[in-house]
Motif scaffolding. Structure first.
Motif, PDB file in Angstrom:
ATOM      1  N   THR A 236       7.174  -8.102   5.579  1.00  0.00           N
ATOM      2  CA  THR A 236       8.112  -6.767   5.781  1.00  0.00           C
ATOM      3  C   THR A 236       9.003  -6.215   4.499  1.00  0.00           C
ATOM      4  O   THR A 236       9.790  -5.272   4.631  1.00  0.00           O
ATOM      5  CB  THR A 236       8.926  -6.947   6.788  1.00  0.00           C
ATOM      6  OG1 THR A 236       9.762  -8.255   6.739  1.00  0.00           O
ATOM      7  CG2 THR A 236       8.216  -7.111   8.319  1.00  0.00           C
ATOM      8  N   ASN A 237       9.099  -7.279   3.779  1.00  0.00           N
ATOM      9  CA  ASN A 237       9.926  -6.642   2.245  1.00  0.00           C
ATOM     10  C   ASN A 237       9.344  -5.742   1.409  1.00  0.00           C
ATOM     11  O   ASN A 237       8.517  -6.277   0.574  1.00  0.00           O
ATOM     12  CB  ASN A 237      10.421  -8.017   1.689  1.00  0.00           C
ATOM     13  CG  ASN A 237      11.552  -7.616   0.803  1.00  0.00           C
ATOM     14  OD1 ASN A 237      11.798  -6.577   0.367  1.00  0.00           O
ATOM     15  ND2 ASN A 237      12.333  -8.700   0.295  1.00  0.00           N
ATOM     16  N   TYR A 238       8.981  -4.739   1.961  1.00  0.00           N
ATOM     17  CA  TYR A 238       8.249  -3.755   1.079  1.00  0.00           C
ATOM     18  C   TYR A 238       8.689  -3.361  -0.279  1.00  0.00           C
ATOM     19  O   TYR A 238       7.713  -3.193  -1.100  1.00  0.00           O
ATOM     20  CB  TYR A 238       8.031  -2.334   2.067  1.00  0.00           C
ATOM     21  CG  TYR A 238       7.111  -2.794   3.234  1.00  0.00           C
ATOM     22  CD1 TYR A 238       5.824  -2.847   2.889  1.00  0.00           C
ATOM     23  CD2 TYR A 238       7.521  -2.676   4.682  1.00  0.00           C
ATOM     24  CE1 TYR A 238       5.050  -3.106   3.991  1.00  0.00           C
ATOM     25  CE2 TYR A 238       6.635  -2.818   5.446  1.00  0.00           C
ATOM     26  CZ  TYR A 238       5.349  -2.982   5.201  1.00  0.00           C
ATOM     27  OH  TYR A 238       4.508  -3.370   6.169  1.00  0.00           O
ATOM     28  N   GLY A 239       9.815  -3.359  -0.380  1.00  0.00           N
ATOM     29  CA  GLY A 239      10.508  -3.132  -1.772  1.00  0.00           C
ATOM     30  C   GLY A 239      10.040  -4.142  -2.692  1.00  0.00           C
ATOM     31  O   GLY A 239       9.376  -3.540  -3.825  1.00  0.00           O
ATOM     32  N   LEU A 240       9.886  -5.389  -2.406  1.00  0.00           N
ATOM     33  CA  LEU A 240       9.400  -6.401  -3.126  1.00  0.00           C
ATOM     34  C   LEU A 240       8.016  -6.259  -3.430  1.00  0.00           C
ATOM     35  O   LEU A 240       7.320  -6.435  -4.455  1.00  0.00           O
ATOM     36  CB  LEU A 240       9.689  -7.829  -2.466  1.00  0.00           C
ATOM     37  CG  LEU A 240       9.556  -9.182  -3.343  1.00  0.00           C
ATOM     38  CD1 LEU A 240      10.827  -8.851  -4.485  1.00  0.00           C
ATOM     39  CD2 LEU A 240       9.646 -10.200  -2.447  1.00  0.00           C
ATOM     40  N   GLN A 241       7.160  -5.885  -2.348  1.00  0.00           N
ATOM     41  CA  GLN A 241       5.818  -6.022  -2.385  1.00  0.00           C
ATOM     42  C   GLN A 241       5.651  -4.629  -3.417  1.00  0.00           C
ATOM     43  O   GLN A 241       4.488  -4.470  -4.388  1.00  0.00           O
ATOM     44  CB  GLN A 241       5.187  -5.266  -1.079  1.00  0.00           C
ATOM     45  CG  GLN A 241       5.140  -6.665   0.011  1.00  0.00           C
ATOM     46  CD  GLN A 241       4.455  -6.344   1.234  1.00  0.00           C
ATOM     47  OE1 GLN A 241       3.731  -5.160   1.091  1.00  0.00           O
ATOM     48  NE2 GLN A 241       4.579  -7.132   2.162  1.00  0.00           N
ATOM     49  N   MET A 242       6.320  -3.441  -3.327  1.00  0.00           N
ATOM     50  CA  MET A 242       6.190  -2.552  -4.212  1.00  0.00           C
ATOM     51  C   MET A 242       6.489  -2.749  -5.837  1.00  0.00           C
ATOM     52  O   MET A 242       5.597  -2.124  -6.617  1.00  0.00           O
ATOM     53  CB  MET A 242       6.928  -1.336  -3.851  1.00  0.00           C
ATOM     54  CG  MET A 242       6.572  -0.413  -2.137  1.00  0.00           C
ATOM     55  SD  MET A 242       4.928  -0.355  -2.312  1.00  0.00           S
ATOM     56  CE  MET A 242       4.122  -1.621  -0.987  1.00  0.00           C
ATOM     57  N   ALA A 243       7.281  -3.463  -5.857  1.00  0.00           N
ATOM     58  CA  ALA A 243       7.824  -3.846  -7.243  1.00  0.00           C
ATOM     59  C   ALA A 243       6.579  -4.723  -7.704  1.00  0.00           C
ATOM     60  O   ALA A 243       6.326  -4.525  -9.087  1.00  0.00           O
ATOM     61  CB  ALA A 243       8.980  -4.490  -7.235  1.00  0.00           C
ATOM     62  N   GLY A 244       6.051  -5.739  -7.101  1.00  0.00           N
ATOM     63  CA  GLY A 244       5.029  -6.385  -7.462  1.00  0.00           C
ATOM     64  C   GLY A 244       3.794  -5.583  -7.871  1.00  0.00           C
ATOM     65  O   GLY A 244       2.960  -5.823  -8.857  1.00  0.00           O
ATOM     66  N   SER A 245       3.549  -4.539  -6.868  1.00  0.00           N
ATOM     67  CA  SER A 245       2.273  -3.650  -7.228  1.00  0.00           C
ATOM     68  C   SER A 245       2.492  -3.006  -8.661  1.00  0.00           C
ATOM     69  O   SER A 245       1.620  -2.790  -9.185  1.00  0.00           O
ATOM     70  CB  SER A 245       1.964  -2.809  -5.952  1.00  0.00           C
ATOM     71  OG  SER A 245       1.889  -3.556  -4.730  1.00  0.00           O
ATOM     72  N   ALA A 246       3.677  -2.438  -8.493  1.00  0.00           N
ATOM     73  CA  ALA A 246       3.971  -1.563  -9.759  1.00  0.00           C
ATOM     74  C   ALA A 246       3.942  -2.402 -11.122  1.00  0.00           C
ATOM     75  O   ALA A 246       3.299  -1.827 -11.903  1.00  0.00           O
ATOM     76  CB  ALA A 246       5.361  -0.846  -9.546  1.00  0.00           C
ATOM     77  N   PHE A 247       4.269  -3.464 -11.073  1.00  0.00           N
ATOM     78  CA  PHE A 247       4.389  -4.426 -12.174  1.00  0.00           C
ATOM     79  C   PHE A 247       2.710  -4.461 -12.646  1.00  0.00           C
ATOM     80  O   PHE A 247       2.651  -4.799 -13.778  1.00  0.00           O
ATOM     81  CB  PHE A 247       4.720  -5.624 -11.845  1.00  0.00           C
ATOM     82  CG  PHE A 247       4.861  -6.698 -13.264  1.00  0.00           C
ATOM     83  CD1 PHE A 247       5.668  -6.434 -14.265  1.00  0.00           C
ATOM     84  CD2 PHE A 247       4.070  -7.879 -13.115  1.00  0.00           C
ATOM     85  CE1 PHE A 247       5.721  -7.152 -15.425  1.00  0.00           C
ATOM     86  CE2 PHE A 247       4.357  -8.606 -14.471  1.00  0.00           C
ATOM     87  CZ  PHE A 247       4.994  -8.178 -15.279  1.00  0.00           C
TER      88      PHE A 247
END
Lengths: 273, 295
Positions: A236-247
């Motif tokens: 549920t930590n979407y901010g973290l997931q999005m950061a990983g994806s963006a990276f």
């Protein structure tokens, strides 16, 4: 087909813009969300721009989630795939410009493997790697992907067009075969090789299935395997997931933007009509 | 140059690549066929004497295995809905791009191509967020126009469509470029001749543009079908085949059987079924193509 009236031109442009926005929306949302705090990202109604932009998600990836290790592993794979590209180029040259016994048979092998779905070799190749004692090693991850049959095929198609006289002349001048390959053939093949370098970089940066199968140890995970793990663990930590994806996504997009000219032109060169 | 050296040179160039290809791509085909007739599991891997030849038992079991049958059904569902969508949308994009000026065309070409170069795991993670029933952007946008929240990934049928939308979005780029190249290679004279004959735009489109692109369409369709038959990463990352196996594909099933249950013999048999389906689908398309050309 050219549009006839102003109205038509407007409709076409509008459709393109609308489609373009829909296509880029996931990317934009990913980048914007990656700078939001854990709370803000789940807020309803959602905010478009982060209220208090934070790098926390990115820091977290590197400080606590081993993304530095994953990055190094991914770069190692990228490096070896370039070695693989060299081997593919050599093979393409060998098939294109030399006569030897059994040439047709070996080339058939290349063609057959080219058409094979990955899922069929997945299990036996894993068993072979296992017998060699290479599971859970970097060698095991890199080795099966080094050779890409389709690439040998493409490069061979190019090599066939290189005039024999050119190579003969170099031989008469006393140049060795290896010298000819590196100093004459590779510069000649630059247009096609530059496309292959970009495609190889993208493919190896994105490689997922094989590292996933071979690496049991987080120490050997690539970015994509690490990211799918992160998605499981921080559901549920979407901010973290999005950061990983963006990276993972942003570097590729930047490289793509820089070299897209070669890529798109390469498509026209490859002769698909 | 000495004779032996000339004989060895080709070996030097093709040797490494062919050797690796033989070991990791060619030999596995036969190994896979062999394994599919055994009961090889993790135990057998440690002690080969425990591996038994079981004949066609794996294949018989497969076709009684409801999860496998469901994954075949889902895979066909993906192909039947997804391929026409993917091919037609990339064709439409290519046509639209060919109708605008050079600057617009190259800018949008870039944008539409972007998804193709990006990592499927990252993309699936992002779309998983967009599809989230409670916090996702899609349901929020729908709520603005008073549409109730859609269970994008929670309902077996809806989830299939959600994955198809994502996959079409992701795969458009390459096909679009192929179509665009084909469009640009149609000689201008054809259209000029048609203009002189007084043909209208639709006539020109159906009589010149589409027929001239038949090879590109064929090529794109064949590769798209093969690709969709091997649908894997999207369900793997986003739904893990669920809910209730509603999104499980054959490729994902093979992975689960092979690497989550370590049921290697059974998974190898399943991979052969997939392989045969891929071959049959390709042959059928080539047949159609032949028929087409005789017209």
């Amino acid at each position: 087909m050219e549009p006839k009236s102003k109205l038509e031109k407007f409709i076409v442009t509008f459709l393109l813009v609308f489609g373009g926005i829909s296509v880029s929306l996931p990317f934009i949302w990913m980048i914007l969300s990656s700078f939001k705090t854990e709370r803000e990202v789940l807020q309803i109604p959602p905010t478009l721009f982060p209220q208090n932009p934070t790098f926390q998600n990115y820091l977290e990836l590197f400080q606590n989630l081993n993304f530095d290790v994953y990055l190094v592993n991914t770069l190692i794979i990228v490096f070896f795939s370039m070695v693989g590209l060299l081997l593919n180029t050599m093979a393409g040259y060998g098939f294109g410009k030399f006569e030897f016994r059994g040439k047709e048979i070996w080339f058939m092998v290349v063609l057959v493997t080219m058409m094979l779905p990955g899922q069929i070799t997945m299990i036996p190749t894993y068993l072979i790697i296992n017998e060699m004692g290479l599971t859970n090693t970097m060698t095991g991850i890199v080795l099966p992907g080094l050779i890409v049959a389709f690439m040998i095929f493409l490069i061979r198609q190019f090599m066939v067009t290189v005039p024999d006289d050119l190579i003969e002349a170099a031989r008469l001048d006393g140049a060795g075969e290896i010298y000819i390959f590196f100093k004459l053939i590779i510069p000649l093949a630059k247009p096609i090789l530059s496309v292959q370098v970009i495609l190889t970089f993208i493919a190896s940066w994105n490689s997922f299935l094989w590292p996933l199968i071979i690496a049991n140890d987080q120490r050997l995970y690539t970015l994509s395997v690490g990211l799918s793990l992160l998605q499981d663990q921080y559901a549920t930590n979407y901010g973290l997931q999005m950061a990983g994806s963006a990276f993972m996504v942003v570097p590729i997009l930047i490289i793509f933007m820089i070299f897209q000219k070669y890529l798109v032109e390469g498509f026209n060169v490859s002769g698909i009509k | 140059m000495t004779k032996w050296k000339y004989k060895l040179m080709p070996l030097f160039f093709i040797g490494p690549a062919v050797l690796l290809l033989m070991v990791f791509s060619f030999a596995p085909i036969f190994l896979s066929l062999g394994i599919s007739f055994t009961d090889l599991t993790l135990i057998g891997l440690a002690d080969w004497s425990k591996v038994n030849f079981v004949g066609f038992e794996n294949f018989v079991k497969l076709f009684q295995d409801e999860v496998f049958l469901e994954s075949i059904f889902n895979t066909f569902f993906y192909v039947i809905i997804g391929v026409p969508l993917a091919v037609s949308s990339s064709l439409v994009i290519a046509l639209l791009l060919s109708m605008v000026g050079k600057w617009l065309s190259s800018t949008f070409r870039l944008i539409y191509y972007m998804p193709s170069v990006t990592n499927i795991v990252a993309i699936a993670v992002v779309w998983g967020f967009l599809y989230n029933q409670q916090y996702g952007l899609f349901n929020y946008i729908l709520s603005l126009v008073n549409i109730q929240s859609v269970p994008w990934l929670e309902d077996p049928l809806v989830a299939k469509f959600s994955l198809i939308i994502l996959a079409v979005w992701k795969s458009n780029g390459v096909s679009m470029l192929i179509f665009l190249a084909a469009l640009q290679s149609i000689p201008r004279d054809y259209y000029e001749a048609a203009d002189i004959d007084g043909a209208n735009r639709w006539q020109k489109f159906f009589k010149i543009t589409l027929p001239s692109m038949s090879f590109a369409t064929f090529f794109v369709t064949v590769t798209t079908v093969i690709g969709w038959l091997q649908f894997f990463e999207e369900p793997f990352v986003m739904t893990d085949g669920g809910p209730l196996n509603g999104t499980n594909s054959m490729a994902l099933y093979i992975y689960q059987r092979g690497f989550e249950y370590n049921d290697f013999g059974y998974a190898a048999a399943a991979s052969f079924v997939l392989f045969i389906i891929v071959i049959i689908a390709t042959i059928i398309q080539f047949r159609f193509r032949k028929k087409d050309q005789t017209l």
